[in-house]
Design a protein around this motif. Structure first.
Motif, PDB file in Angstrom:
ATOM      1  N   VAL A 176      43.934 -74.441  72.697  1.00  0.00           N
ATOM      2  CA  VAL A 176      42.423 -73.553  71.756  1.00  0.00           C
ATOM      3  C   VAL A 176      41.565 -74.609  71.881  1.00  0.00           C
ATOM      4  N   GLY A 177      40.312 -74.711  71.675  1.00  0.00           N
ATOM      5  CA  GLY A 177      39.360 -75.976  71.767  1.00  0.00           C
ATOM      6  C   GLY A 177      39.045 -76.404  70.655  1.00  0.00           C
ATOM      7  N   ARG A 178      37.801 -77.601  70.537  1.00  0.00           N
ATOM      8  CA  ARG A 178      37.218 -78.464  69.466  1.00  0.00           C
ATOM      9  C   ARG A 178      37.821 -77.302  67.633  1.00  0.00           C
ATOM     10  N   SER A 179      38.102 -77.634  66.913  1.00  0.00           N
ATOM     11  CA  SER A 179      38.364 -76.634  66.086  1.00  0.00           C
ATOM     12  C   SER A 179      37.605 -77.700  64.896  1.00  0.00           C
ATOM     13  N   MET A 180      37.224 -76.815  63.815  1.00  0.00           N
ATOM     14  CA  MET A 180      35.826 -77.284  62.905  1.00  0.00           C
ATOM     15  C   MET A 180      36.521 -76.457  61.486  1.00  0.00           C
ATOM     16  N   THR A 181      35.835 -77.413  60.322  1.00  0.00           N
ATOM     17  CA  THR A 181      37.124 -77.514  59.518  1.00  0.00           C
ATOM     18  C   THR A 181      36.350 -76.785  58.038  1.00  0.00           C
ATOM     19  N   VAL A 182      36.006 -76.161  57.597  1.00  0.00           N
ATOM     20  CA  VAL A 182      35.475 -75.372  56.679  1.00  0.00           C
ATOM     21  C   VAL A 182      35.588 -75.214  54.759  1.00  0.00           C
ATOM     22  N   THR A 183      35.062 -76.184  54.512  1.00  0.00           N
ATOM     23  CA  THR A 183      35.802 -76.516  53.093  1.00  0.00           C
ATOM     24  C   THR A 183      34.096 -75.823  52.164  1.00  0.00           C
ATOM     25  N   ALA A 184      33.973 -75.666  50.670  1.00  0.00           N
ATOM     26  CA  ALA A 184      33.092 -75.779  49.339  1.00  0.00           C
ATOM     27  C   ALA A 184      32.623 -76.321  49.549  1.00  0.00           C
ATOM     28  N   SER A 185      32.385 -78.187  50.529  1.00  0.00           N
ATOM     29  CA  SER A 185      31.452 -79.029  50.953  1.00  0.00           C
ATOM     30  C   SER A 185      30.924 -79.008  51.671  1.00  0.00           C
ATOM     31  N   GLY A 186      31.349 -78.134  52.872  1.00  0.00           N
ATOM     32  CA  GLY A 186      30.090 -77.431  54.262  1.00  0.00           C
ATOM     33  C   GLY A 186      31.407 -77.333  55.359  1.00  0.00           C
ATOM     34  N   VAL A 187      30.497 -77.719  56.462  1.00  0.00           N
ATOM     35  CA  VAL A 187      31.504 -77.477  57.564  1.00  0.00           C
ATOM     36  C   VAL A 187      31.702 -79.139  58.565  1.00  0.00           C
ATOM     37  N   THR A 188      33.298 -79.979  59.284  1.00  0.00           N
ATOM     38  CA  THR A 188      33.398 -80.671  59.377  1.00  0.00           C
ATOM     39  C   THR A 188      33.773 -80.385  60.382  1.00  0.00           C
ATOM     40  N   ALA A 189      32.739 -80.898  62.661  1.00  0.00           N
ATOM     41  CA  ALA A 189      32.484 -80.604  63.552  1.00  0.00           C
ATOM     42  C   ALA A 189      33.756 -81.029  63.975  1.00  0.00           C
ATOM     43  N   ASN A 190      34.788 -82.199  63.412  1.00  0.00           N
ATOM     44  CA  ASN A 190      36.006 -83.316  63.743  1.00  0.00           C
ATOM     45  C   ASN A 190      36.951 -82.538  63.532  1.00  0.00           C
ATOM     46  N   GLY A 191      38.144 -81.170  62.987  1.00  0.00           N
ATOM     47  CA  GLY A 191      39.041 -80.792  63.569  1.00  0.00           C
ATOM     48  C   GLY A 191      40.117 -81.375  62.521  1.00  0.00           C
ATOM     49  N   GLY A 192      39.190 -82.216  61.183  1.00  0.00           N
ATOM     50  CA  GLY A 192      39.932 -82.861  60.708  1.00  0.00           C
ATOM     51  C   GLY A 192      41.101 -83.980  61.096  1.00  0.00           C
ATOM     52  N   PRO A 193      42.110 -84.254  60.089  1.00  0.00           N
ATOM     53  CA  PRO A 193      42.521 -85.168  60.646  1.00  0.00           C
ATOM     54  C   PRO A 193      44.294 -85.039  61.518  1.00  0.00           C
ATOM     55  N   ASN A 194      44.433 -83.925  61.717  1.00  0.00           N
ATOM     56  CA  ASN A 194      45.062 -83.270  62.506  1.00  0.00           C
ATOM     57  C   ASN A 194      44.950 -82.348  63.310  1.00  0.00           C
ATOM     58  N   PRO A 195      43.904 -82.296  64.200  1.00  0.00           N
ATOM     59  CA  PRO A 195      43.662 -80.447  64.227  1.00  0.00           C
ATOM     60  C   PRO A 195      44.834 -79.453  65.600  1.00  0.00           C
ATOM     61  N   ILE A 196      44.455 -78.886  64.945  1.00  0.00           N
ATOM     62  CA  ILE A 196      45.137 -77.889  66.378  1.00  0.00           C
ATOM     63  C   ILE A 196      45.244 -77.556  67.171  1.00  0.00           C
ATOM     64  N   SER A 197      45.978 -77.861  68.467  1.00  0.00           N
ATOM     65  CA  SER A 197      45.407 -77.791  69.757  1.00  0.00           C
ATOM     66  C   SER A 197      46.385 -76.658  70.338  1.00  0.00           C
ATOM     67  N   GLY A 198      46.240 -75.406  69.991  1.00  0.00           N
ATOM     68  CA  GLY A 198      47.140 -74.276  70.461  1.00  0.00           C
ATOM     69  C   GLY A 198      47.724 -73.480  69.272  1.00  0.00           C
ATOM     70  N   TYR A 199      48.170 -72.707  69.537  1.00  0.00           N
ATOM     71  CA  TYR A 199      49.663 -72.128  68.910  1.00  0.00           C
ATOM     72  C   TYR A 199      50.194 -71.058  69.771  1.00  0.00           C
ATOM     73  N   THR A 200      51.236 -70.684  69.310  1.00  0.00           N
ATOM     74  CA  THR A 200      52.340 -69.413  69.996  1.00  0.00           C
ATOM     75  C   THR A 200      52.593 -68.724  68.738  1.00  0.00           C
ATOM     76  N   ILE A 201      53.220 -67.674  69.086  1.00  0.00           N
ATOM     77  CA  ILE A 201      54.663 -67.050  67.504  1.00  0.00           C
ATOM     78  C   ILE A 201      55.709 -66.536  68.092  1.00  0.00           C
ATOM     79  N   VAL A 202      56.009 -66.709  67.980  1.00  0.00           N
ATOM     80  CA  VAL A 202      57.752 -66.223  68.291  1.00  0.00           C
ATOM     81  C   VAL A 202      58.261 -65.615  66.744  1.00  0.00           C
ATOM     82  N   ARG A 203      59.726 -65.101  67.989  1.00  0.00           N
ATOM     83  CA  ARG A 203      60.288 -63.696  66.139  1.00  0.00           C
ATOM     84  C   ARG A 203      61.692 -64.808  66.878  1.00  0.00           C
TER      85      ARG A 203
END
Length: 104
Positions: free
Chosen positions: A45-72
């Motif tokens: 995934v691209g650079r993440s943004m964190t949305v809170t009641a205080s607004g949007v932070t465009a830096n992805g937070g302290p440990n931004p997600i870089s991708g995902y997979t779904i397994v069973r």
């Protein structure tokens, strides 16, 4: 059997075509080893943004997600065993967060 999301944190972007090819081979082998357990191979995934009641932070937070997979998997422990084989884990460049997907 429950599904689990693997949320990737960290990792590196290959600097050369050779490094990219090597990384693709490692990821392909890992997915092949997991076989039918892979429900959705996901994507980086691209650079993440964190949305809170205080607004949007465009830096992805302290440990931004870089991708995902779904397994069973039968259990969370079994999913964690699969996650331990992730190329980012084995090369020390990242981590995998494992969480069950709640059926609603």
């Amino acid at each position: 059997m429950p599904d689990f999301i693997f949320a990737y944190h960290g990792g590196t972007i290959p600097e050369t075509q050779e490094e990219g090819e090597k990384a693709m081979i490692a990821w392909g082998k890992w997915f092949e080893d997991m076989g039918d357990a892979v429900v959705n191979g996901g994507n980086p995934v691209g650079r993440s943004m964190t949305v809170t009641a205080s607004g949007v932070t465009a830096n992805g937070g302290p440990n931004p997600i870089s991708g995902y997979t779904i397994v069973r998997a039968e259990t969370a422990d079994a999913a964690c065993v699969m996650a331990a084989g992730c190329p980012m884990v084995t090369d020390g460049s990242g981590s995998v967060e494992v969480a069950p997907i709640a059926e609603m």
